[in-house]
Motif scaffolding. Structure first.
Motif, mmCIF file in Angstrom:
data_model
loop_
_atom_site.group_PDB
_atom_site.id
_atom_site.type_symbol
_atom_site.label_atom_id
_atom_site.label_comp_id
_atom_site.label_asym_id
_atom_site.label_seq_id
_atom_site.Cartn_x
_atom_site.Cartn_y
_atom_site.Cartn_z
ATOM 1 N N ILE A 172 -45.770 93.923 17.721
ATOM 2 C CA ILE A 172 -45.193 92.965 16.777
ATOM 3 C C ILE A 172 -43.820 92.469 17.190
ATOM 4 C CG2 ILE A 172 -46.536 93.744 14.820
ATOM 5 C CD1 ILE A 172 -44.330 95.501 13.916
ATOM 6 N N TYR A 173 -43.055 93.281 17.931
ATOM 7 C CA TYR A 173 -41.714 92.832 18.310
ATOM 8 C C TYR A 173 -41.559 92.651 19.811
ATOM 9 C CZ TYR A 173 -40.439 93.563 13.488
ATOM 10 O OH TYR A 173 -40.375 93.480 12.121
ATOM 11 N N GLY A 174 -42.634 92.773 20.554
ATOM 12 C CA GLY A 174 -42.601 92.448 21.975
ATOM 13 C C GLY A 174 -43.076 91.026 22.168
ATOM 14 N N SER A 175 -43.513 90.718 23.362
ATOM 15 C CA SER A 175 -44.011 89.366 23.604
ATOM 16 C C SER A 175 -45.213 89.109 22.720
ATOM 17 C CB SER A 175 -44.420 89.207 25.059
ATOM 18 O OG SER A 175 -43.728 90.111 25.873
ATOM 19 N N PRO A 176 -45.293 87.949 22.115
ATOM 20 C CA PRO A 176 -46.511 87.599 21.386
ATOM 21 C C PRO A 176 -47.676 87.541 22.358
ATOM 22 C CG PRO A 176 -44.866 85.832 21.276
ATOM 23 C CD PRO A 176 -44.261 86.935 22.055
ATOM 24 N N VAL A 177 -48.651 88.395 22.203
ATOM 25 C CA VAL A 177 -49.705 88.541 23.203
ATOM 26 C C VAL A 177 -50.748 87.428 23.183
ATOM 27 C CG1 VAL A 177 -50.471 90.593 24.426
ATOM 28 C CG2 VAL A 177 -49.732 90.784 22.078
ATOM 29 N N ALA A 180 -44.400 97.401 19.993
ATOM 30 C CA ALA A 180 -44.456 96.377 21.037
ATOM 31 C C ALA A 180 -45.373 95.236 20.630
ATOM 32 C CB ALA A 180 -44.929 96.988 22.355
#
Lengths: 235, 235
Positions: free
Chosen positions: B116-121, B114
């Motif tokens: 790296i491939y979820g929303s850029p935090v 999550a």
DNA sequence: CAAAAGCAAGAGCACTGCTCTCGTTGTTGG
DNA sequence: CCAACAACGAGAGCAGTGCTCTTGCTTTTG
């Protein structure tokens, strides 16, 4: 049903909407991580504790925004489907219209997109309230393929043995009337579509894909083939 | 090159690693949103201010974890490729081995996935340090297709006119030796792969896809076809 | 019309990221 | 060898956060 009983209930609806609107503004400005209940309250000129009369926690506010976002992108997909189905557009054209509507929605609201298709922010499992709205885009994709099945038929490869039972379950649960062969490729296309959009929205295509529109059109056209849609002339 | 000069530098390396390890533990336990520098310091028995000697901010710590995660999933993909290419596996089998390795990695470390491939935090654009490691999985997928092109050739449809220039740029920049027709489907497959995995990891397949392994295998097998890999017997 | 329920506001708690200062300790040039 | 220097750890402190509780006020309701 939706009759407003008095001034108090009317005020509650308005304040709730105002909180969500301000939260969406902060979402677009700073992202979900920096969304702050206190800042929302400050901007609305009310005490932070008052906001808790409307949303029991920050996560509940986020969940409300998530539900709204799912409904919004679902509505966009449904509207595109209605418009395409009303005209003379073929099934491939409808598929492209719906997928493009989802992409356009995402490009216009990247932070709301990230909220629903990025990492699940609050806990790790999505709240129950989100499961219904979350399926609307998928249902539209099913409808496009179901229409094509009824009128022109689908061109699909046979099922793998260890997917037959799964495919039968899928069509009986989500797409009655569709042949089992259609279900796995269709659900895969649903996931792949958001892979394409996520990579574009989240910057993975930076300096990799430049002609975004043409690239997307080709990718979803190929996907249309894998779900059995017959190629037709009007794209 | 990597000679350790003294006790101080050695200690710095160890403390840096300890901080990242503890951060990863909290990441797995609570998710990126709740990762706290103070909690990391507390768990390590040091003052919170001391952590800032090693990472100038919480976002920099997260960036370091992101880079590590990209390297980790890239290494997993490369290892799977090496193992498959060393044996008698055909090109389709290699493609499946690599994609499955990525999926297995994600299933084992959902929170790192999550990250790296979820929303850029942190901010909205990825830090420059992440662009190199981020491309490793894509490079492995390119290598599989390039091998197939060299030995058996690729079966690819002709390019759309408005994608020709883009496709030529893509192969010259990322995949020299590959025919232009291969580039758009290949990059699309890269994005679609993470769409499939993200939907599984983020719970979108809950109650929708049950036979996850078989479903994934079929989906990536179909994707192998779209990138021009010839179907072969050993799957 | 009085009781009940909903509401806004303020104070306060525990937590966060981050900065600054102040001693201490390891490194290094003369 | 040892003095100057740079890196370090710890503590205090600031501003901000989510959330709770109490205190008054207003609207609804029996």
């Amino acid at each position: 049903m939706s009759t407003v009983r008095g001034a108090r209930e009317r005020a509650r609806i308005e304040v709730t909407a105002a909180i969500k609107d301000e939260a969406r503004k902060q979402l677009a400005a700073e992202g979900a991580a920096k969304l702050s209940l206190r800042a929302v309250a400050r901007e609305l000129g009310m005490a932070s504790s008052a906001v808790y009369r409307y949303f029991p926690s920050r996560d509940e506010l986020l969940t409300a925004l998530i539900v709204d976002a799912y409904d919004s992108v679902g509505e966009a997909a449904e509207a595109a489907h209605r418009a395409a189905a009303a005209g003379t557009a073929g099934h491939l054209a409808r598929w492209i219209a719906v997928t493009r509507a989802v992409r356009d929605w995402a490009l216009a609201r990247p932070h709301e997109y990230a909220l629903i298709y990025g990492s699940p922010v609050p806990g790790y499992t999505a709240p129950q309230a989100t499961v219904g709205p979350a399926s609307r885009v998928g249902l539209v994709l099913i409808a496009v393929v179901a229409d094509a099945h009824r009128t022109d038929g689908l061109a699909l490869p046979p099922l793998a043995d260890d997917l037959r039972a799964e495919a039968v379950r899928m069509v009986t649960e989500f797409a009655p009337g569709l042949p089992p062969e259609a279900a796995p490729p269709l659900i895969a296309a649903w996931a792949k579509l958001f892979g394409l959009i996520s990579f574009e929205i989240f910057g993975q295509f930076h300096r990799v894909v430049e002609a975004r529109e043409a690239f997307f059109r080709e990718a979803v056209t190929e996907m249309a083939r894998t779900v059995g849609l017959p190629a037709d002339e009007k794209g």
